[in-house]
Design a protein around this motif. Sequence first.
Motif, short mmCIF file in Angstrom:
data_model
loop_
_atom_site.label_atom_id
_atom_site.label_comp_id
_atom_site.label_asym_id
_atom_site.label_seq_id
_atom_site.Cartn_x
_atom_site.Cartn_y
_atom_site.Cartn_z
N VAL A 93 0.86 -1.75 -0.04
CA VAL A 93 0.19 0.07 0.39
C VAL A 93 0.79 0.83 -0.06
CG1 VAL A 93 -1.72 1.69 1.50
CG2 VAL A 93 -1.75 -1.25 1.29
N ARG B 195 0.46 6.09 0.77
CA ARG B 195 0.56 6.99 1.07
C ARG B 195 1.03 7.68 0.90
NH1 ARG B 195 -1.04 5.96 7.41
NH2 ARG B 195 -2.29 3.76 6.47
N LEU C 273 -6.85 -0.47 5.38
CA LEU C 273 -7.03 0.88 4.55
C LEU C 273 -7.08 2.24 5.39
CD1 LEU C 273 -7.69 -0.52 0.78
CD2 LEU C 273 -5.62 -0.28 1.65
N ARG C 274 -6.47 2.87 5.26
CA ARG C 274 -7.42 4.14 5.98
C ARG C 274 -7.40 5.14 4.55
NH1 ARG C 274 -3.26 9.73 7.23
NH2 ARG C 274 -3.12 9.91 5.47
N SER D 60 -6.17 8.91 0.19
CA SER D 60 -7.03 6.94 0.94
C SER D 60 -6.67 6.39 0.11
CB SER D 60 -8.21 6.85 0.12
OG SER D 60 -9.47 7.01 0.91
N ASP D 61 -6.06 5.59 0.95
CA ASP D 61 -4.12 4.94 0.86
C ASP D 61 -4.50 3.28 -0.27
OD1 ASP D 61 -3.15 4.69 3.06
OD2 ASP D 61 -3.92 3.13 4.27
#
Length: 236
Positions: free
Chosen positions: A5, A7, A31-32, A82-83
């Motif tokens: 991922v 970011r 996931l953020r 978002s991620d």
Amino acid sequence: MTAEVFRTPDERFENLPGWPYEPRYVDVDGLRIHYVDEGAGDPVVCFHGEPTWSYLYRKMIPPLVSAGHRVICFDYAGFGRSDKPTDRGWYTYDRHSAIAAAVLGPLELRAATVVVQDWGGPIGLRWAVDNDDRVSRLVILNTGLFTGRVSRGFLAWRGISPPGIRICRWDPCCRVRRPPSLPMTWWPRTRHRSRPWSPRPAPRSFLCWSPPSRVRPARPRWPPCRNRWDGGRNRR
């Protein structure tokens, strides 16, 4: 969540014109996911398209809040704050729809107005149908209602656009490579960092786009929306 991922650094979003909103985050399967939630009153839920993010609605949020509405905009995985999973195969229509449900479910929305644009159409309209007891109105902008039958023009565009986009491990916006099969006449002359496929410079609104090539409809991987709108009559 096993996919690698990326970011986007928070400083990329500093001092954006017309964007004073405090970021909010929710964790969905590791996931953020970013969203904004402004104002109070009957909710207006905005689903953005490709290649932008919640910033698309920056000029709509202030008048809606002033009119007494609560405005919610969230960024899909791979977009905005978002991620961004770096595996292109991770991106599917079902995953985007599941994230929408996970983000909006806990917000206790009632009598919502759902605004959809571009890819926000199939994602947002699916959420609206699944939560029809929470939705009072639909505002449908430039988008499509997918039934499983795709036009030749759409397939031609799909065949041209995905091969040229690659994800860099440290910045999903930083590399664009022309595939050998794509003539130079189709290729942008100017590769602006924030929108590298565009032939002209783009505003900072297009900061962090990740290719959702797996989201585009391709038989037989497009049953959810088709079955929802036509009762599965065209199922194969």
